[in-house]
Motif scaffolding. Structure first.
Motif, PDB file in Angstrom:
ATOM      1  N   GLU A 179      18.557   4.979 -12.289  1.00  0.00           N
ATOM      2  CA  GLU A 179      19.268   3.264 -12.571  1.00  0.00           C
ATOM      3  C   GLU A 179      19.769   2.283 -11.097  1.00  0.00           C
ATOM      4  O   GLU A 179      19.197   1.201 -11.484  1.00  0.00           O
ATOM      5  CB  GLU A 179      20.677   3.333 -13.716  1.00  0.00           C
ATOM      6  N   ARG A 183      18.130  -1.286 -10.545  1.00  0.00           N
ATOM      7  CA  ARG A 183      18.651  -2.389 -10.710  1.00  0.00           C
ATOM      8  C   ARG A 183      18.567  -3.273  -9.543  1.00  0.00           C
ATOM      9  O   ARG A 183      18.470  -4.412  -9.610  1.00  0.00           O
ATOM     10  CB  ARG A 183      20.021  -2.136 -12.133  1.00  0.00           C
ATOM     11  N   HIS A 186      15.381  -4.340  -9.499  1.00  0.00           N
ATOM     12  CA  HIS A 186      15.183  -6.059 -10.112  1.00  0.00           C
ATOM     13  C   HIS A 186      16.268  -7.277  -9.320  1.00  0.00           C
ATOM     14  O   HIS A 186      15.230  -8.838  -9.730  1.00  0.00           O
ATOM     15  CB  HIS A 186      16.030  -5.966 -11.038  1.00  0.00           C
ATOM     16  N   TRP A 187      16.792  -6.838  -8.821  1.00  0.00           N
ATOM     17  CA  TRP A 187      18.018  -8.404  -8.119  1.00  0.00           C
ATOM     18  C   TRP A 187      17.243  -8.897  -6.924  1.00  0.00           C
ATOM     19  O   TRP A 187      16.560  -9.350  -6.932  1.00  0.00           O
ATOM     20  CB  TRP A 187      18.896  -7.683  -7.628  1.00  0.00           C
ATOM     21  N   GLU A 206      26.357  -3.566  -8.187  1.00  0.00           N
ATOM     22  CA  GLU A 206      25.941  -2.440  -9.296  1.00  0.00           C
ATOM     23  C   GLU A 206      26.770  -1.417 -10.175  1.00  0.00           C
ATOM     24  O   GLU A 206      27.209  -1.488 -10.981  1.00  0.00           O
ATOM     25  CB  GLU A 206      25.176  -2.675  -9.952  1.00  0.00           C
ATOM     26  N   SER A 218      22.180   0.713 -19.296  1.00  0.00           N
ATOM     27  CA  SER A 218      21.352  -0.370 -19.466  1.00  0.00           C
ATOM     28  C   SER A 218      21.549  -1.025 -20.995  1.00  0.00           C
ATOM     29  O   SER A 218      20.424  -0.149 -21.781  1.00  0.00           O
ATOM     30  CB  SER A 218      20.318  -1.022 -18.555  1.00  0.00           C
TER      31      SER A 218
END
Length: 301
Positions: A179, A183, A186-187, A206, A218
């Motif tokens: 995860e 994330r 994604h950033w 995060e 999430s």
């Protein structure tokens, strides 16, 4: 009726509390700065904790404002109950007012990013008397707006395909390590391709959010929520609240000219570009973003 539980405001530099809102939801709220200064409410985007607003940005803004940030429903320390008590996105705008009510804040400067910008547009329409000013960025004009002869719908690009691929995986079950990797990636895309991307900076963010939330799971609640009631763009022509739209030239979610289209729909709205800004808030962009917001709100530039 909103209700505060926990420590009350007054004479502090930093405090946290909880605000109970409609439908059995309780929101985590953090206050920073002098309560005697003009209030500034930070409204974050979809499925994102209030901690996504960088501490450095909160600190800079608190030099001139009493800064309030909070967790939306189904994020952070706020109540997670969407599947038992679903709500429409427009209810999140009412939550923002409930936070102000609970803190006994009559009027505030309001800053909204991404979905938060959508909510600020609803506040401009329904609660203009509560706003001293509005700042919107990383957002797009809500639906139902009159056609713009200068910027057509065909001129408005959609999100970066790399984001669409990542969003298709939103809410999937992953162990904490996987995860975290998802994330950070994604950033990386949200950051845009101009400012250097500091992976460890966002990994630290995060980790803090997971510790704050008590889970690595999430939420996809806001992606599932009812989107009705947002087709009100034509009403923005009647807005008189001083409004700033910040153009994020590297935004992969709402690329230019989305910001320009939004600014043109609100009478007198200012459009200011923050160079290098994407759909993330890395430390490198915080000083210029804070200065842009503070200049608009009448604080020190």
């Amino acid at each position: 009726m909103a209700r505060v539980t926990g420590p009350q405001t007054g004479g502090f530099r930093h405090a946290e509390t909880f605000v109970e809102v409609a439908a059995g939801y309780r929101l985590w709220v953090e206050m920073t700065g002098d309560p005697e200064r003009p209030a500034l409410l930070l409204v974050m985007g979809a499925n994102a904790s209030g901690l996504t607003w960088p501490d450095e940005l909160v600190e800079l803004l608190s030099r001139d404002h009493f800064v309030v940030r909070y967790d939306h429903r189904d994020t952070g320390r706020s109540t997670h109950a969407f599947h038992e008590r679903p709500y429409p996105i427009r209810a999140l705008a009412d939550d923002a007012i409930a936070v102000l009510d609970a803190l006994r804040i009559a009027r505030a400067h309001v800053v909204g990013m991404s979905m938060g910008g959508t909510l600020v547009q609803l506040l401009l329409l329904d609660h203009a008397d509560r706003l001293m000013s509005a700042t919107i960025f990383g957002s797009t004009l809500i639906g139902g707006a009159a056609p713009d002869p200068g910027i057509s719908d065909d001129d408005l690009p959609g999100p970066d395909p790399r984001l669409l691929a990542l969003w298709a995986e939103l809410g999937q079950g992953r162990d904490p390590e996987a995860e975290l990797r998802w994330r950070v990636e994604h950033w990386r895309v949200l950051n845009g391709d101009v400012l250097p991307f500091a992976a460890e900076e966002f990994a630290d963010l995060e980790r803090r959010i997971a510790a704050h939330s008590g889970t690595w799971r999430s939420s996809a609640a806001h992606a599932l929520a009812d989107q009705s009631g947002l087709e009100r763009g034509a009403e923005l022509a009647n807005v008189s609240v001083p409004t700033l739209v910040i153009d994020a030239p590297e935004d992969p979610v709402t690329p230019p000219p989305h910001a320009a289209r939004l600014a043109r729909a609100i009478p007198g709205a200012a459009l200011v570009t923050v160079p290098g800004l994407g759909h993330a808030l890395p430390r490198a962009v915080v000083p210029s973003l804070a200065a842009t917001i503070t200049t608009h709100t009448g604080g020190r530039p």
